[in-house]
Design a protein around this motif. Structure first.
Motif, short mmCIF file in Angstrom:
data_model
loop_
_atom_site.label_atom_id
_atom_site.label_comp_id
_atom_site.label_asym_id
_atom_site.label_seq_id
_atom_site.Cartn_x
_atom_site.Cartn_y
_atom_site.Cartn_z
N ALA A 109 47.69 33.23 44.62
CA ALA A 109 46.30 33.54 44.98
C ALA A 109 45.84 34.87 44.37
O ALA A 109 44.72 34.97 43.84
CB ALA A 109 46.14 33.56 46.50
N ASP A 110 46.70 35.89 44.39
CA ASP A 110 46.32 37.20 43.83
C ASP A 110 46.03 37.10 42.33
O ASP A 110 45.06 37.67 41.83
CB ASP A 110 47.44 38.23 44.05
CG ASP A 110 47.50 38.69 45.50
OD1 ASP A 110 46.54 38.39 46.25
OD2 ASP A 110 48.49 39.34 45.89
N GLY A 111 46.87 36.36 41.63
CA GLY A 111 46.66 36.17 40.20
C GLY A 111 45.34 35.46 39.92
O GLY A 111 44.63 35.78 38.97
N THR A 112 45.00 34.51 40.80
CA THR A 112 43.75 33.76 40.64
C THR A 112 42.55 34.67 40.87
O THR A 112 41.56 34.63 40.12
CB THR A 112 43.72 32.56 41.62
OG1 THR A 112 44.89 31.78 41.43
CG2 THR A 112 42.49 31.69 41.38
N TRP A 113 42.63 35.53 41.90
CA TRP A 113 41.53 36.49 42.15
C TRP A 113 41.36 37.44 40.96
O TRP A 113 40.24 37.78 40.57
CB TRP A 113 41.78 37.29 43.42
CG TRP A 113 41.57 36.52 44.68
CD1 TRP A 113 42.52 36.18 45.60
CD2 TRP A 113 40.33 35.96 45.18
NE1 TRP A 113 41.95 35.44 46.63
CE2 TRP A 113 40.62 35.30 46.40
CE3 TRP A 113 39.01 35.97 44.70
CZ2 TRP A 113 39.65 34.64 47.15
CZ3 TRP A 113 38.04 35.31 45.45
CH2 TRP A 113 38.36 34.66 46.66
N GLY A 114 42.48 37.85 40.36
CA GLY A 114 42.42 38.74 39.19
C GLY A 114 41.73 38.06 38.01
O GLY A 114 40.92 38.66 37.30
N MET A 115 42.06 36.77 37.83
CA MET A 115 41.44 36.00 36.74
C MET A 115 39.94 35.83 36.99
O MET A 115 39.13 35.91 36.07
CB MET A 115 42.13 34.63 36.62
CG MET A 115 41.72 33.84 35.41
SD MET A 115 42.06 34.67 33.85
CE MET A 115 43.75 34.11 33.55
N ARG A 116 39.60 35.61 38.26
CA ARG A 116 38.19 35.47 38.62
C ARG A 116 37.41 36.73 38.24
O ARG A 116 36.34 36.66 37.60
CB ARG A 116 38.08 35.23 40.13
CG ARG A 116 36.65 35.31 40.68
CD ARG A 116 36.66 35.45 42.20
NE ARG A 116 35.32 35.51 42.75
CZ ARG A 116 34.93 36.39 43.67
NH1 ARG A 116 35.78 37.29 44.13
NH2 ARG A 116 33.70 36.37 44.14
N GLU A 117 37.95 37.89 38.62
CA GLU A 117 37.27 39.15 38.36
C GLU A 117 37.02 39.35 36.86
O GLU A 117 35.92 39.70 36.42
CB GLU A 117 38.15 40.29 38.89
CG GLU A 117 37.39 41.54 39.23
CD GLU A 117 38.33 42.55 39.90
OE1 GLU A 117 38.34 43.69 39.41
OE2 GLU A 117 39.03 42.20 40.87
N CYS A 118 38.07 39.06 36.09
CA CYS A 118 37.99 39.22 34.64
C CYS A 118 36.93 38.29 34.04
O CYS A 118 36.09 38.71 33.24
CB CYS A 118 39.37 38.92 34.06
SG CYS A 118 39.36 38.42 32.35
N CYS A 119 36.95 37.02 34.44
CA CYS A 119 36.04 36.03 33.82
C CYS A 119 34.59 36.24 34.28
O CYS A 119 33.66 36.15 33.47
CB CYS A 119 36.50 34.61 34.13
SG CYS A 119 38.09 34.22 33.37
N ILE A 120 34.40 36.51 35.57
CA ILE A 120 33.02 36.69 36.07
C ILE A 120 32.37 37.90 35.41
O ILE A 120 31.19 37.87 35.04
CB ILE A 120 32.98 36.79 37.62
CG1 ILE A 120 33.48 35.50 38.27
CG2 ILE A 120 31.56 37.11 38.10
CD1 ILE A 120 32.65 34.25 38.03
N SER A 121 33.13 38.98 35.21
CA SER A 121 32.52 40.14 34.55
C SER A 121 32.23 39.82 33.08
O SER A 121 31.24 40.31 32.52
CB SER A 121 33.37 41.40 34.70
OG SER A 121 34.59 41.24 34.03
N ALA A 122 33.04 38.97 32.46
CA ALA A 122 32.75 38.55 31.09
C ALA A 122 31.46 37.71 31.04
O ALA A 122 30.67 37.81 30.09
CB ALA A 122 33.91 37.75 30.52
N PHE A 123 31.22 36.89 32.08
CA PHE A 123 29.97 36.10 32.12
C PHE A 123 28.77 37.01 32.38
O PHE A 123 27.70 36.81 31.82
CB PHE A 123 30.02 35.04 33.24
CG PHE A 123 31.09 34.00 33.04
CD1 PHE A 123 31.39 33.51 31.78
CD2 PHE A 123 31.80 33.50 34.13
CE1 PHE A 123 32.38 32.54 31.61
CE2 PHE A 123 32.78 32.53 33.97
CZ PHE A 123 33.07 32.05 32.71
#
Length: 348
Positions: A109-123
């Motif tokens: 779950a932590d890895g998924t939240w990290g990926m979310r943060e990275c991708c949403i800021s890229a969007f």
């Protein structure tokens, strides 16, 4: 009840207790929408595959597995009228999404939240956001191109629904870690987001160069048609992917949920989902019948959007047999005879 004679010896075979095969429902016959393919399908698909291989730095055996995905062909069936530029953005996104889905299967779950943060800021800012993650760099690549023509409404819808995707994927990761299998209602709600269909629906607007107003997109009839489409694509996918998933002990699948919750056997669960899929096509048509009018100009755009939802239903069904993701190289045979032989479970 007469007791059995003591001399009778009953020897069991595996088939008495465990199913070794099941029959796929004939979902394609239920879905009568026309299947069309974008004329730019092949050059765009090949260019997009190369983009993904370069961006994700895949190594074998993932390269071979990825080359059998044929996400470009799915894109070409779902966005048959897009020009080459817009088709390419959609194709890059879908190639990225399938790979993201595979990556997240290995994340907690932590890895998924990290990926979310990275991708949403890229969007949010594809030009200036900084990231070392390959997935984030690929987001910047396709989304900076998306933003050249994407309207404000569909841009916001894309980002919001991608956020829902990551939130649901994190919940799925928690369930995976604890071995929790949700009840049917909770599963359906979560699966509507883990499917990744919602951002793909924003791409219908993007590909057609339309940007529908909120009064249309928040209308209950439009939302019901989107949900029916998502459900058909997603629930049929759970049937198609069940064999591969059961072999790796994955439980995020409606077949598993139904077998647990309703005490159904494998074929019973598959047939139950078949009836739900038929129901979702019916829901789509019932809502089409009560579609309101927003005036001539908007009604034309709404018609394009609804046709895009249809393309997703029929396109995804046919593509599921063309990709090697679910049935290996046997898709064309299985499309005809619909017999699935269960794969052996991998050792834990």
């Amino acid at each position: 009840m007469s007791s059995m004679p003591p001399t009778a010896i009953y020897t069991s075979t595996r088939s008495d207790f465990e199913t070794t095969r099941f029959i796929l429902p004939d979902l394609i016959s239920d879905c009568h929408y026309p299947l069309r393919l974008n004329p730019d399908c092949y050059p765009v698909s090949r260019a997009s595959e190369q983009w993904l291989l370069d961006g994700a730095r895949l190594a074998e055996p993932r390269v071979t597995k990825f080359m059998g995905l044929h996400a470009g062909e799915l894109t070409a069936a779902c966005y048959p009228d897009a020009d080459a530029f817009h088709l390419r953005v959609c194709s890059d996104y879908l190639n990225w999404l399938f790979n993201m889905d595979d990556w997240l299967d290995e994340f907690d779950a932590d890895g998924t939240w990290g990926m979310r943060e990275c991708c949403i800021s890229a969007f949010r800012d594809p030009i200036n956001s900084q990231t070392e993650k390959l997935a984030g760099k690929m987001c910047k690549s396709y989304f900076s191109r998306f933003m050249q023509t994407g309207g404000p409404g569909c841009t916001e819808r894309f980002i919001h629904t991608m956020d829902l995707f990551f939130i649901a994927a994190a919940k799925q990761a928690e369930d995976r870690a604890t071995g929790h299998v949700p009840d049917l209602e909770s599963y359906i709600t979560m699966r509507r987001d883990t499917s990744g269909c919602k951002p793909c629906f924003a791409l219908i607007e993007y590909a057609a160069l339309i940007d529908l107003p909120d009064k249309v997109m928040s209308h209950p009839v439009i939302m019901a048609m989107e949900e029916a489409t998502n459900d058909l694509v997603t629930w049929s996918n759970d049937i198609f992917s069940y064999n591969v998933e059961q072999s790796r002990h994955d439980t995020h699948n409606m077949v598993v949920v139904l077998m647990r919750e309703q005490g159904l056997n494998l074929q019973g669960a598959v047939d139950y989902i078949d009836r739900m899929c038929k129901g979702s096509i019916q829901r789509f048509e019932d809502n089409r019948d009560i579609l309101p009018s927003w005036g001539e100009q908007l009604d034309k755009q709404v018609a394009i959007y609804i046709e895009g939802l249809q393309n997703w239903m029929v396109g995804s069904l046919h593509w599921s047999f063309d990709t090697t993701r679910y049935f290996g190289k046997n898709g064309h045979i299985i499309k005809q005879d619909r017999i699935i032989e269960l794969l052996p479970k991998r050792p834990l």
